[in-house]
Design an enzyme around this catalytic site. Structure first.
Site, PDB file in Angstrom:
ATOM      1  N   SER A  54     -13.518 -40.318 -11.758  1.00  0.00           N
ATOM      2  CA  SER A  54     -13.911 -39.800 -10.458  1.00  0.00           C
ATOM      3  C   SER A  54     -15.416 -39.768 -10.320  1.00  0.00           C
ATOM      4  O   SER A  54     -16.158 -39.755 -11.297  1.00  0.00           O
ATOM      5  CB  SER A  54     -13.393 -38.371 -10.309  1.00  0.00           C
ATOM      6  N   LYS A  55     -15.798 -39.742  -9.052  1.00  0.00           N
ATOM      7  CA  LYS A  55     -17.219 -39.689  -8.719  1.00  0.00           C
ATOM      8  C   LYS A  55     -17.872 -38.433  -9.270  1.00  0.00           C
ATOM      9  O   LYS A  55     -19.064 -38.405  -9.507  1.00  0.00           O
ATOM     10  CB  LYS A  55     -17.357 -39.637  -7.194  1.00  0.00           C
ATOM     11  N   ARG A  56     -17.083 -37.367  -9.409  1.00  0.00           N
ATOM     12  CA  ARG A  56     -17.669 -36.121  -9.865  1.00  0.00           C
ATOM     13  C   ARG A  56     -18.231 -36.236 -11.280  1.00  0.00           C
ATOM     14  O   ARG A  56     -19.208 -35.619 -11.619  1.00  0.00           O
ATOM     15  CB  ARG A  56     -16.660 -34.975  -9.780  1.00  0.00           C
ATOM     16  N   ASN A  64     -18.625 -39.421 -13.017  1.00  0.00           N
ATOM     17  CA  ASN A  64     -19.300 -40.692 -13.296  1.00  0.00           C
ATOM     18  C   ASN A  64     -19.676 -41.372 -11.989  1.00  0.00           C
ATOM     19  O   ASN A  64     -19.030 -41.147 -10.976  1.00  0.00           O
ATOM     20  CB  ASN A  64     -18.332 -41.646 -14.019  1.00  0.00           C
TER      21      ASN A  64
END
Ligand code: GLU
Length: 495
Positions: free
Chosen positions: A262-264, A266
């Site tokens: 996830s963007k959170r 990486n």
């Protein structure tokens, strides 16, 4: 039907190309290249509400930068405009809407699909009821039994509708996947999928399946998140009597804590990695290994090797952890193995403002090449080497418990030795080796230790406890700068 491999990467432009998409594109490309087949880029843009401005361009451009160009489908022409090439177009899915509508009608005629008039409110109530009863939330099939003539009358009267697949409600279906082998699904748990939405547009399931047939796709290689949809897709193939492609569902990408990537945790956009200075060949190498290793005994593979060695059946089923340290390690390797001029070109954007002659700057950049993961990190190291005056306040010029006087003695001796070497010898290619030989000989002759001489020398030249070797520094700094630094260090020690 073609006997040539035809594979497609079929992203939805609901965002920029992400790492997972890149791996899917790569595996498709590897199979196509290995077999002399076709690699197709089809843009699945039917969900118009989720389109992201510039998404298509980003996907195509990033793929190109990564050396993954489709030989058929969507591309950017020389004016940077979205264009299409190939005999199976259009490749922008919304342009195929009429085909999809016709296929949906055919499914209705074959009694493999039905019109559904259930309102959003009814569906919401149903979901709520099922949730409270602890049951799986799915459509209850209310409109399955509506006779076609009645449904058509309601449509003629202007009622809103969708079209759903009329899936079996009992029994199981066994599907074969190249990576996972046989997988069995229980029909009673699979929802009657909507294939035409109330706005008349097809959903992904109908569009992708029919396009895969029409484009004569032989292998569908895609993310594991599509595995639950496989029975629905096979149902469509079977209903039409079409031969289904071979399916391969790639393992999920995971964060270090094994949650879904996830963007959170990486960066997920490929562009972010390119902007940070990761090299395309390093990213390709890294992404290829997310779920597969050609030989299992090494981590470095060129794109050409990957093409030769690719084996879809050997891809892992288990999720692949996205390990940024491995990417860094791979990037360091490529940064050190590309030709010097390529490396320097990568560093130039970061060191162009350093006020010094380019040759000197470049020599310093080459000197720190073994110490950086990304070209941007060169800037700080190089400017430390290049600055006119060195600040010794944070450094330990003397080695361990060495008395200051002894460090001064060693530095004076090296200074004397270097003063006697003429300027031109410093500029020679072999300067580094010669300095090393001379200084080490002197250490031996005097019966000193390497540590108590070379440590003060290195710190005197760099101003830092950690730095390239003193011989490398001498080579880059040249005679005048080196002597100036030795003097400065001596006077720092003497105050
Ligand atoms: N448009 C789908 C996606 O972006 C493609 C899935 C498939 O390859 O069938 O994930």
């Amino acid at each position: 039907m073609t006997d040539k491999v035809r594979v497609r990467f079929a992203p939805s432009p609901t965002g920029f190309l992400h790492i997972g998409g890149l791996r899917t594109a790569l595996y498709n490309e590897l199979l196509a290249k290995q077999t002399g087949g076709s690699f197709i880029l089809r843009i699945e843009d039917t969900d118009q509400t989720r389109l992201v401005e510039g998404g298509i361009e980003n996907i195509v451009r990033t793929m190109k930068m990564m050396g993954l160009e489709a030989n058929e489908g969507v591309y950017l022409d020389n004016k940077d405009q979205i264009a299409e090439r190939g005999d199976y177009g259009p490749y922008l899915q919304t342009k195929r809407k009429d085909k999809h509508t016709a296929y949906a009608k055919q499914l209705i005629e074959m009694d493999k699909a039905y019109y559904c008039f259930c309102s959003a409110e009814r569906l919401e109530d149903l979901r709520h009821e099922q949730q409270t009863a602890g049951k799986p939330t799915m459509y209850d099939g209310k409109c399955r039994a509506t006779p076609r003539e009645e449904a058509e009358k309601r449509i003629a009267n202007g009622e809103k509708y969708v079209i759903r697949l009329k899936l079996p409600k009992q029994g199981r279906i066994t599907a074969w996947d190249v990576i996972r082998d046989d997988i069995s699904f229980d029909w009673s748990l699979i929802d009657d999928q909507i294939i035409i939405k109330s706005d008349g547009l097809p959903t992904y399931h109908l569009a992708a399946t029919c396009d895969d047939h029409d484009m004569e796709i032989t292998h569908v290689i895609r993310g594991e998140d599509w595995l639950p949809s496989l029975p629905k897709h096979l149902f469509i193939f079977e209903s039409f009597g079409w031969t289904a492609p071979k399916y391969a569902h790639l393992p999920l990408l995971l964060n270090a804590d094994h949650s879904k990537l996830s963007k959170r945790q990486n960066d997920v956009a490929v562009e972010d990695y390119l902007n940070k200075g990761y090299l395309p060949q390093a990213i390709i190498n890294f992404v290829a290994l997310l779920g597969w290793n050609p030989t299992g005994d090494r981590e470095l593979y060129s794109h050409e090797e990957l093409i030769l060695m690719f084996d879809l059946a050997k891809v892992n089923k288990a999720g692949a952890v996205f390990n940024l340290e491995k990417l860094d390690w791979i990037n360091e390797h490529y940064l050190r193995s590309i030709p010097e001029d390529e490396y320097l070109a990568l560093t130039h954007p970061y060191i162009k403002d350093l006020n010094s002659d380019q040759n000197f700057v470049d020599r310093a950049a080459l000197l720190v090449r073994d110490r950086v993961t990304l070209p941007s990190q060169v800037a700080e190291l190089v400017s430390t080497i290049l600055k006119e005056t060195v600040d010794y306040s944070q450094a330990n010029i003397a080695w361990k418990t060495q008395p200051k006087e002894q460090a001064v003695e060693r530095l004076e001796a090296v200074k004397k030795l270097l003063s006697d070497i003429d300027e031109s010898s410093f500029a020679k290619r072999e300067a580094r080796v010669e300095h090393e030989q001379r200084i080490k000989k002197m250490i031996m002759d005097k019966g000193w230790g390497n540590g108590d001489t070379l440590w003060p020398l290195r710190v005197a030249l760099s101003g830092q406890d950690k730095s390239p070797s003193p011989f490398e520094l001498l080579e880059v700094l040249g005679k005048e700068r080196s002597l100036k630094r030795l003097e400065a260090a001596i006077s720092h020690l003497s105050t």
